[in-house]
Write a protein that holds these residues in place. Sequence first.
Motif, PDB file in Angstrom:
ATOM      1  N   ILE A   4      49.821  40.319  34.518  1.00  0.00           N
ATOM      2  CA  ILE A   4      50.874  39.718  33.714  1.00  0.00           C
ATOM      3  C   ILE A   4      51.355  38.432  34.369  1.00  0.00           C
ATOM      4  O   ILE A   4      51.657  38.399  35.558  1.00  0.00           O
ATOM      5  N   GLY A   5      51.409  37.372  33.575  1.00  0.00           N
ATOM      6  CA  GLY A   5      51.889  36.083  34.045  1.00  0.00           C
ATOM      7  C   GLY A   5      53.165  35.688  33.315  1.00  0.00           C
ATOM      8  O   GLY A   5      53.786  36.504  32.628  1.00  0.00           O
ATOM      9  N   ASP A   6      53.534  34.425  33.451  1.00  0.00           N
ATOM     10  CA  ASP A   6      54.751  33.917  32.820  1.00  0.00           C
ATOM     11  C   ASP A   6      54.735  34.052  31.300  1.00  0.00           C
ATOM     12  O   ASP A   6      55.781  34.182  30.667  1.00  0.00           O
ATOM     13  N   HIS A   7      53.556  34.013  30.719  1.00  0.00           N
ATOM     14  CA  HIS A   7      53.439  34.049  29.264  1.00  0.00           C
ATOM     15  C   HIS A   7      52.913  35.384  28.751  1.00  0.00           C
ATOM     16  O   HIS A   7      52.425  35.471  27.639  1.00  0.00           O
ATOM     17  N   GLY A   8      53.006  36.424  29.569  1.00  0.00           N
ATOM     18  CA  GLY A   8      52.581  37.754  29.139  1.00  0.00           C
ATOM     19  C   GLY A   8      51.294  38.210  29.798  1.00  0.00           C
ATOM     20  O   GLY A   8      50.863  37.677  30.827  1.00  0.00           O
ATOM     21  N   VAL A   9      50.662  39.181  29.189  1.00  0.00           N
ATOM     22  CA  VAL A   9      49.442  39.778  29.730  1.00  0.00           C
ATOM     23  C   VAL A   9      48.289  38.795  29.577  1.00  0.00           C
ATOM     24  O   VAL A   9      48.038  38.280  28.488  1.00  0.00           O
ATOM     25  N   TYR A  10      47.580  38.514  30.675  1.00  0.00           N
ATOM     26  CA  TYR A  10      46.416  37.642  30.600  1.00  0.00           C
ATOM     27  C   TYR A  10      45.122  38.373  30.914  1.00  0.00           C
ATOM     28  O   TYR A  10      44.032  37.808  30.771  1.00  0.00           O
ATOM     29  N   ALA A  11      45.195  39.642  31.298  1.00  0.00           N
ATOM     30  CA  ALA A  11      43.985  40.441  31.488  1.00  0.00           C
ATOM     31  C   ALA A  11      44.350  41.916  31.553  1.00  0.00           C
ATOM     32  O   ALA A  11      45.448  42.273  31.981  1.00  0.00           O
ATOM     33  N   ASN A  21      26.855  60.690  34.558  1.00  0.00           N
ATOM     34  CA  ASN A  21      26.928  60.771  36.018  1.00  0.00           C
ATOM     35  C   ASN A  21      28.339  60.381  36.465  1.00  0.00           C
ATOM     36  O   ASN A  21      28.606  59.210  36.728  1.00  0.00           O
ATOM     37  N   PRO A  22      29.255  61.337  36.583  1.00  0.00           N
ATOM     38  CA  PRO A  22      30.649  61.008  36.912  1.00  0.00           C
ATOM     39  C   PRO A  22      30.861  60.451  38.315  1.00  0.00           C
ATOM     40  O   PRO A  22      31.970  60.039  38.640  1.00  0.00           O
ATOM     41  N   SER A  23      29.815  60.370  39.143  1.00  0.00           N
ATOM     42  CA  SER A  23      29.963  59.719  40.449  1.00  0.00           C
ATOM     43  C   SER A  23      29.845  58.199  40.327  1.00  0.00           C
ATOM     44  O   SER A  23      30.063  57.474  41.293  1.00  0.00           O
ATOM     45  N   VAL A  24      29.523  57.714  39.121  1.00  0.00           N
ATOM     46  CA  VAL A  24      29.400  56.276  38.862  1.00  0.00           C
ATOM     47  C   VAL A  24      30.575  55.842  38.005  1.00  0.00           C
ATOM     48  O   VAL A  24      30.820  56.404  36.930  1.00  0.00           O
ATOM     49  N   GLY A  25      31.300  54.828  38.471  1.00  0.00           N
ATOM     50  CA  GLY A  25      32.402  54.264  37.707  1.00  0.00           C
ATOM     51  C   GLY A  25      31.968  52.993  37.001  1.00  0.00           C
ATOM     52  O   GLY A  25      31.342  52.120  37.604  1.00  0.00           O
ATOM     53  N   ILE A  26      32.278  52.901  35.724  1.00  0.00           N
ATOM     54  CA  ILE A  26      31.963  51.711  34.935  1.00  0.00           C
ATOM     55  C   ILE A  26      33.221  50.847  34.884  1.00  0.00           C
ATOM     56  O   ILE A  26      34.233  51.236  34.299  1.00  0.00           O
ATOM     57  N   VAL A  27      33.163  49.691  35.534  1.00  0.00           N
ATOM     58  CA  VAL A  27      34.322  48.796  35.580  1.00  0.00           C
ATOM     59  C   VAL A  27      34.284  47.862  34.376  1.00  0.00           C
ATOM     60  O   VAL A  27      33.220  47.526  33.858  1.00  0.00           O
ATOM     61  N   TRP A  28      35.464  47.450  33.936  1.00  0.00           N
ATOM     62  CA  TRP A  28      35.548  46.572  32.780  1.00  0.00           C
ATOM     63  C   TRP A  28      36.760  45.652  32.908  1.00  0.00           C
ATOM     64  O   TRP A  28      37.700  45.938  33.632  1.00  0.00           O
ATOM     65  N   LEU A  29      36.690  44.536  32.198  1.00  0.00           N
ATOM     66  CA  LEU A  29      37.756  43.529  32.206  1.00  0.00           C
ATOM     67  C   LEU A  29      37.774  42.832  30.862  1.00  0.00           C
ATOM     68  O   LEU A  29      36.725  42.434  30.349  1.00  0.00           O
ATOM     69  N   LEU A  30      38.950  42.695  30.285  1.00  0.00           N
ATOM     70  CA  LEU A  30      39.168  41.871  29.103  1.00  0.00           C
ATOM     71  C   LEU A  30      40.205  40.825  29.497  1.00  0.00           C
ATOM     72  O   LEU A  30      41.280  41.171  29.988  1.00  0.00           O
ATOM     73  N   ALA A  31      39.859  39.553  29.287  1.00  0.00           N
ATOM     74  CA  ALA A  31      40.735  38.482  29.760  1.00  0.00           C
ATOM     75  C   ALA A  31      41.066  37.493  28.646  1.00  0.00           C
ATOM     76  O   ALA A  31      40.254  37.213  27.772  1.00  0.00           O
ATOM     77  N   HIS A  32      42.265  36.980  28.728  1.00  0.00           N
ATOM     78  CA  HIS A  32      42.777  35.943  27.839  1.00  0.00           C
ATOM     79  C   HIS A  32      42.322  34.590  28.384  1.00  0.00           C
ATOM     80  O   HIS A  32      41.991  34.453  29.561  1.00  0.00           O
ATOM     81  N   GLU A  33      42.348  33.578  27.558  1.00  0.00           N
ATOM     82  CA  GLU A  33      41.945  32.230  28.004  1.00  0.00           C
ATOM     83  C   GLU A  33      42.805  31.712  29.163  1.00  0.00           C
ATOM     84  O   GLU A  33      42.406  30.808  29.884  1.00  0.00           O
ATOM     85  N   GLU A  34      43.976  32.306  29.366  1.00  0.00           N
ATOM     86  CA  GLU A  34      44.864  31.909  30.463  1.00  0.00           C
ATOM     87  C   GLU A  34      44.376  32.452  31.820  1.00  0.00           C
ATOM     88  O   GLU A  34      44.836  32.014  32.870  1.00  0.00           O
ATOM     89  N   PHE A  35      43.452  33.380  31.818  1.00  0.00           N
ATOM     90  CA  PHE A  35      42.973  34.043  33.036  1.00  0.00           C
ATOM     91  C   PHE A  35      42.610  33.062  34.167  1.00  0.00           C
ATOM     92  O   PHE A  35      43.085  33.221  35.289  1.00  0.00           O
ATOM     93  N   PRO A  36      41.802  32.016  33.913  1.00  0.00           N
ATOM     94  CA  PRO A  36      41.432  31.105  35.014  1.00  0.00           C
ATOM     95  C   PRO A  36      42.617  30.369  35.650  1.00  0.00           C
ATOM     96  O   PRO A  36      42.549  29.947  36.806  1.00  0.00           O
ATOM     97  N   ARG A  37      43.709  30.261  34.943  1.00  0.00           N
ATOM     98  CA  ARG A  37      44.892  29.573  35.494  1.00  0.00           C
ATOM     99  C   ARG A  37      45.561  30.368  36.613  1.00  0.00           C
ATOM    100  O   ARG A  37      46.416  29.853  37.315  1.00  0.00           O
ATOM    101  N   HIS A  38      45.170  31.617  36.770  1.00  0.00           N
ATOM    102  CA  HIS A  38      45.755  32.492  37.792  1.00  0.00           C
ATOM    103  C   HIS A  38      44.768  32.741  38.933  1.00  0.00           C
ATOM    104  O   HIS A  38      44.784  33.790  39.563  1.00  0.00           O
ATOM    105  N   ARG A  39      43.918  31.769  39.195  1.00  0.00           N
ATOM    106  CA  ARG A  39      42.840  31.897  40.179  1.00  0.00           C
ATOM    107  C   ARG A  39      43.332  32.380  41.541  1.00  0.00           C
ATOM    108  O   ARG A  39      42.766  33.294  42.123  1.00  0.00           O
ATOM    109  N   LYS A  40      44.407  31.795  42.057  1.00  0.00           N
ATOM    110  CA  LYS A  40      44.890  32.170  43.389  1.00  0.00           C
ATOM    111  C   LYS A  40      45.315  33.642  43.423  1.00  0.00           C
ATOM    112  O   LYS A  40      44.941  34.389  44.329  1.00  0.00           O
ATOM    113  N   GLU A  41      46.081  34.064  42.440  1.00  0.00           N
ATOM    114  CA  GLU A  41      46.526  35.461  42.379  1.00  0.00           C
ATOM    115  C   GLU A  41      45.332  36.410  42.224  1.00  0.00           C
ATOM    116  O   GLU A  41      45.275  37.466  42.848  1.00  0.00           O
ATOM    117  N   ILE A  42      44.385  36.022  41.394  1.00  0.00           N
ATOM    118  CA  ILE A  42      43.190  36.852  41.183  1.00  0.00           C
ATOM    119  C   ILE A  42      42.433  37.021  42.495  1.00  0.00           C
ATOM    120  O   ILE A  42      42.038  38.128  42.863  1.00  0.00           O
TER     121      ILE A  42
END
Length: 103
Positions: A4-11, A21-42
Amino acid sequence: WAAIGDHGVYAIFGVGPLPDNPSVGIVWLLAHEEFPRHRKEILTTSKPYAEEMGKGFKWLMNVIDARHVTNLRWLKWVGFTFDHTFPEYGVAKIPFIRFVKEV
């Protein structure tokens, strides 16, 4: 989880077990166009979240569009490796790369 950033949820992101196979975790990410603006925090929070996601799993993995070069560099930085390319993946038949991490 949600980023969450100044303008709401960005990812939103998470992990779930692979049904076969429950020993394997499937990771996922959905990101808003604002996502790259938070590079340092990421960059400062990614590794701890990757460690948290790995709890209870032996492996983390998923696939990514091969055209997303910046995201591929980030996955490598977080500790993932790339073990297989699917040259014609999905409906669009475009290259995807599988990323994996032993935890």
